[in-house]
Design a protein around this motif. Structure first.
Motif, PDB file in Angstrom:
ATOM      1  N   CYS A 131      15.543  -1.958   3.713  1.00 25.14           N
ATOM      2  CA  CYS A 131      16.746  -1.508   4.401  1.00 25.14           C
ATOM      3  C   CYS A 131      16.567  -1.849   5.872  1.00 25.14           C
ATOM      4  O   CYS A 131      15.464  -1.725   6.407  1.00 25.14           O
ATOM      5  CB  CYS A 131      16.934  -0.004   4.218  1.00 25.14           C
ATOM      6  SG  CYS A 131      18.413   0.642   5.041  1.00 25.14           S
ATOM      7  N   THR A 136      21.942  -1.767   5.736  1.00 23.92           N
ATOM      8  CA  THR A 136      22.028  -2.746   4.647  1.00 23.92           C
ATOM      9  C   THR A 136      20.843  -2.531   3.718  1.00 23.92           C
ATOM     10  O   THR A 136      19.694  -2.577   4.145  1.00 23.92           O
ATOM     11  CB  THR A 136      22.008  -4.189   5.203  1.00 23.92           C
ATOM     12  OG1 THR A 136      23.097  -4.340   6.114  1.00 23.92           O
ATOM     13  CG2 THR A 136      22.137  -5.208   4.078  1.00 23.92           C
ATOM     14  N   ARG A 171      17.924  -7.825  11.184  1.00 27.09           N
ATOM     15  CA  ARG A 171      19.151  -7.635  10.409  1.00 27.09           C
ATOM     16  C   ARG A 171      19.051  -8.387   9.079  1.00 27.09           C
ATOM     17  O   ARG A 171      18.754  -9.576   9.048  1.00 27.09           O
ATOM     18  CB  ARG A 171      20.374  -8.127  11.193  1.00 27.09           C
ATOM     19  CG  ARG A 171      21.690  -7.796  10.485  1.00 27.09           C
ATOM     20  CD  ARG A 171      22.881  -8.396  11.214  1.00 27.09           C
ATOM     21  NE  ARG A 171      23.273  -7.616  12.356  1.00 27.09           N
ATOM     22  CZ  ARG A 171      24.158  -6.616  12.329  1.00 27.09           C
ATOM     23  NH1 ARG A 171      24.705  -6.261  11.186  1.00 27.09           N
ATOM     24  NH2 ARG A 171      24.496  -5.982  13.423  1.00 27.09           N
ATOM     25  N   ARG A 174      24.077  -9.327   4.670  1.00 25.98           N
ATOM     26  CA  ARG A 174      24.910  -8.422   3.875  1.00 25.98           C
ATOM     27  C   ARG A 174      26.057  -9.213   3.257  1.00 25.98           C
ATOM     28  O   ARG A 174      26.890  -9.753   3.966  1.00 25.98           O
ATOM     29  CB  ARG A 174      25.457  -7.281   4.726  1.00 25.98           C
ATOM     30  CG  ARG A 174      26.200  -6.234   3.885  1.00 25.98           C
ATOM     31  CD  ARG A 174      26.834  -5.130   4.715  1.00 25.98           C
ATOM     32  NE  ARG A 174      25.836  -4.243   5.320  1.00 25.98           N
ATOM     33  CZ  ARG A 174      26.160  -3.181   6.062  1.00 25.98           C
ATOM     34  NH1 ARG A 174      27.434  -2.883   6.287  1.00 25.98           N
ATOM     35  NH2 ARG A 174      25.215  -2.428   6.583  1.00 25.98           N
ATOM     36  N   ASP A 178      27.674  -6.116  -1.228  1.00 23.52           N
ATOM     37  CA  ASP A 178      26.600  -5.178  -0.886  1.00 23.52           C
ATOM     38  C   ASP A 178      27.181  -3.853  -0.391  1.00 23.52           C
ATOM     39  O   ASP A 178      28.065  -3.840   0.460  1.00 23.52           O
ATOM     40  CB  ASP A 178      25.683  -5.766   0.191  1.00 23.52           C
ATOM     41  CG  ASP A 178      24.766  -6.849  -0.356  1.00 23.52           C
ATOM     42  OD1 ASP A 178      24.481  -6.826  -1.565  1.00 23.52           O
ATOM     43  OD2 ASP A 178      24.347  -7.719   0.435  1.00 23.52           O
ATOM     44  N   PRO A 180      26.578  -0.593   1.663  1.00 26.23           N
ATOM     45  CA  PRO A 180      25.664  -0.024   2.663  1.00 26.23           C
ATOM     46  C   PRO A 180      25.383   1.461   2.426  1.00 26.23           C
ATOM     47  O   PRO A 180      26.107   2.143   1.704  1.00 26.23           O
ATOM     48  CB  PRO A 180      26.413  -0.232   3.982  1.00 26.23           C
ATOM     49  CG  PRO A 180      27.847  -0.315   3.596  1.00 26.23           C
ATOM     50  CD  PRO A 180      27.901  -0.887   2.220  1.00 26.23           C
TER      51      PRO A 180
END
Length: 195
Positions: A131, A136, A171, A174, A178, A180
């Protein structure tokens, strides 16, 4: 610089498998003490949670505590028709007697019965491989949680559980499918995200 997801998944799977039983005991206790302070958890009645199988943060203490607090505990069951997770309520007796079957992927799940849609849950505790600091979540690659949560945009509250090394500062990519997280809990950190 983009993240090589294939390499990252392999590396984190290896790291998870290398966590000692002593570390697991410590992590589980640290996570539980933080979880009990989260308002969304305190207010939740129906809790969705996983049974650890692949080196994830262990969930036994959390599950037992949910029963102690009078919360309803639901475990995921993979629906073979749509590859979504359906949620089956379990009793403390069923949990303590280990009345589960093994899924071909290697994890335990409730004995075959009709499960409920994820939107009936108030609070969902999810495993993950990685994560980032933006919420994400990268799972094992099957997409079960993403497919399931895509049909429930507002409920339940989504909390990822992870070892500290699974929190990635860079980062992560995503994709549109996906889903979150609302928050991430590790043994040393609690991060809340804007979904």
């Amino acid at each position: 610089m983009s993240v090589d997801l294939k390499f990252l998944r392999k590396q984190l799977r290896h790291q998870r498998r290398a966590v000692s039983s002593f570390q697991h005991k410590q992590s589980q206790q640290q996570v539980l003490s933080q979880l009990l302070r989260i308002k969304a958890f305190q207010q939740a009645k129906k809790i969705g949670i996983y049974l650890n199988a692949f080196g994830e943060i262990h969930t036994q203490h959390i599950i037992e505590y949910c029963f102690k607090l009078g919360k309803e505990v639901y475990l995921p069951m993979i629906c073979s028709m749509n590859q979504q997770l359906h949620w089956v309520q379990i009793s403390q007796k069923q949990y303590r007697n280990n009345q589960f079957s093994y899924h071909p992927l290697g994890m335990k799940e409730p004995m075959a019965q009709r499960g409920l849609h994820v939107s009936v849950l108030d609070f969902l505790i999810m495993p993950l491989l990685a994560c980032d600091i933006y919420g994400t979540r990268i799972g094992m690659g099957g997409g079960f949680y993403d497919k399931t949560l895509a049909s429930a945009p507002n409920k339940p509250y989504r909390l990822g559980l992870a070892h500290d090394f699974q929190l990635i500062q860079q980062r992560l990519p995503r994709e549109v499918w996906d889903q979150p997280l609302d928050a991430l809990l590790t043994p040393s950190k609690y991060l809340h995200f804007k979904r």
